[in-house]
Design an enzyme around this catalytic site. Structure first.
Site, short mmCIF file in Angstrom:
data_model
loop_
_atom_site.label_atom_id
_atom_site.label_comp_id
_atom_site.label_asym_id
_atom_site.label_seq_id
_atom_site.Cartn_x
_atom_site.Cartn_y
_atom_site.Cartn_z
N GLY A 209 0.95 -1.24 0.05
CA GLY A 209 -0.05 0.04 0.16
C GLY A 209 0.74 1.27 -0.03
O GLY A 209 2.12 1.30 -0.20
N ASN A 210 0.03 2.41 0.42
CA ASN A 210 0.80 3.76 0.34
C ASN A 210 0.57 4.49 1.46
O ASN A 210 -0.91 4.13 1.94
CB ASN A 210 0.95 4.28 -1.07
CG ASN A 210 -0.63 4.43 -1.74
OD1 ASN A 210 -0.88 5.59 -0.97
ND2 ASN A 210 -0.77 3.98 -2.62
N ARG A 211 1.16 5.59 1.62
CA ARG A 211 0.74 6.56 2.62
C ARG A 211 -0.24 7.52 2.41
O ARG A 211 -0.56 8.45 3.69
CB ARG A 211 2.04 7.13 3.29
CG ARG A 211 3.14 6.32 3.80
CD ARG A 211 4.51 6.75 4.09
NE ARG A 211 4.15 7.93 5.10
CZ ARG A 211 4.98 8.92 5.34
NH1 ARG A 211 6.18 8.84 4.60
NH2 ARG A 211 4.80 9.66 6.26
N SER A 212 -1.01 7.54 1.27
CA SER A 212 -1.95 8.85 1.20
C SER A 212 -3.21 8.69 2.09
O SER A 212 -3.78 7.44 2.17
CB SER A 212 -2.32 8.46 -0.23
OG SER A 212 -3.35 9.61 -0.52
N ALA A 274 -3.46 7.99 -4.78
CA ALA A 274 -2.16 7.39 -5.12
C ALA A 274 -2.48 6.14 -5.43
O ALA A 274 -2.83 5.05 -4.67
CB ALA A 274 -1.32 7.43 -3.80
#
Ligand code: C5P
Length: 406
Positions: A209-212, A274
């Protein structure tokens, strides 16, 4: 005198909330811009800020009951004469009475007789705002054409914090005045905004995943709603409270986001999410076991479809009018500056506008503020927005999009 500088008759309705003290600044913003403001507090609101303050700042006597100055029929006259009614703070009780058409004090009478735009700036504890009763009242008022702002997220009166803070007076003034001057140029437009970040599963419990956080996408949705748009938010794993005036579609993976957005014929699409660039080639149906002492697994990845580019290709092949906006997170490196990389990306994605975040510092993800460079394909805009709230950034993005829609 231009239409946008015409002095207005504004009714400032004040509810019984502690944020009433901030409404004195809102009143000053209106009067300093040359508008004539009549303040109508509810009787209980006078416990927070008294008549003397409102009378001194507005230059008008203050009445709050229908039994005051009866011969002047104020309950009809004030509402009918108004170009704009702003209610701040709009408490849970006031929203409830307004939604139900109550007429038990002067302000609620004014709300029933006004034929001009009405803007509510709610302020209350988070539990009260999120309560289904309040949400139903907000939905009713919006259906009837009033603008109800989503409250800001932050520190409340006690130790608590969450959604429920009254918006800043300058933001309330900007939204309210835009309703009268028809600078709500998104009226009648359908806009789709993707927010958050996609997840690509390795097995039923693990994902890449990502931090958005989705906060910038949420601010874009709120501002679009306030400018009159019909808004759909496609939210990928957003934990934040989503704007209540919008249609929300929740997704998790890139494939789900693609299915939800591709094919939309909305007037504007903003890809603020994102989106993962890579996904595992295989997804294990059962939880991958770790073998102590064994070899570490190697995860093979494949490219995900570039949704932004797909949107542009479809629009162009179908010959539709649609403004498409991309976001780019960039860091400067030996190959070029953040702006150089942004420009190259705009050329390759072929979208109409690119909003570039400099993510070199740790200054974007989950923050309340942002700093961006907005560039447009046709070179009509190249705007640096210095560090400011995500709402301010959202307003700058919509200003750019509005120019392209004209
Ligand atoms: O290529 P990059 O990920 O830097 O581009 C960012 C922009 O492209 C964002 O607007 C994002 O929503 C979009 N994007 C996409 N599909 C992908 C990856 C990114 O639409 N697979």
């Amino acid at each position: 005198m231009s239409e946008s500088s015409r002095p207005l008759h504004i009714v400032l309705g004040v509810g019984a909330g502690i944020a009433a003290y901030k409404v004195a600044s809102l009143l000053r913003i209106f009067t300093e811009a040359g508008h004539d403001v009549v303040v109508v507090p509810t009787p209980s609101a006078l416990n927070f800020v008294g008549s003397a303050t409102w009378e001194a700042l507005s230059g008008h006597p203050v009445i709050s009951e229908v039994w005051d100055n009866v011969s002047d029929v104020p309950h009809v006259r004030i509402g009918k004469a108004a170009d704009l009614v702003v209610v701040a703070p709009a408490t849970a009780d006031l929203l409830s009475r307004a939604a139900n058409g109550a007429a038990n004090d002067l302000l609620t009478n004014v709300l029933l007789t006004a034929t001009c735009p009405i803007v509510y700036a709610p302020a209350m504890h988070t539990e009260m705002w999120l309560n289904p009763a309040t949400q139903a009242n907000v939905a009713t008022l919006r259906e009837r054409g009033s603008i109800v702002l989503d409250p800001a997220v932050g520190r409340l009166t006690g130790d608590d914090s969450g959604p429920g803070r009254m918006n800043e007076p300058s933001d309330i003034a900007q939204v309210a005045l835009a309703q009268v001057h028809r600078t709500n140029e998104l009226a009648g437009k359908h806009v789709v905004i993707t927010a958050g970040g996609t997840r690509e599963y390795l097995d039923p419990v693990r994902f890449l995943g990502n931090r958005s956080s989705g906060k910038q996408g949420i601010a874009l949705a709120q501002v679009a709603y306030e400018r009159g748009a019909h808004v759909t938010v496609i939210a990928a794993n957003v934990a934040e409270q989503l704007p209540s005036g919008c249609t929300v579609i929740r997704v998790e993976t890139t494939a789900e986001l693609e299915a939800a957005v591709v094919g939309t014929t909305a007037d504007v699409v903003i890809m603020a999410a994102a989106v993962a660039d890579y996904a595992p080639v295989t997804i294990s149906e059962t939880k991958m076991k770790k073998s102590d002492g064994g070899q570490s697994p190697v995860i093979e990845l494949k490219r995900t479809p570039d949704i932004l580019r797909e949107l542009v290709t479809r629009r162009d092949s179908e010959g539709r009018e649609q403004v498409i906006v991309g976001f780019a997170a960039e860091t400067g490196d030996s190959q070029g500056t953040v702006s150089d990389h942004g420009r190259a990306k705009l050329a390759s994605k072929k979208c109409d506008v690119l909003v570039i975040n400099d993510v070199s510092g740790d200054n974007v993800f989950g923050q309340e503020t942002n700093e961006v460079l907005i560039i447009a394909k046709d070179s009509s805009t190249e705007q640096h927005v210095a560090r400011a709230s995500k709402r301010v950034v959202a307003n700058a993005v919509w200003d750019t999009v509005a120019k392209l829609l004209q």
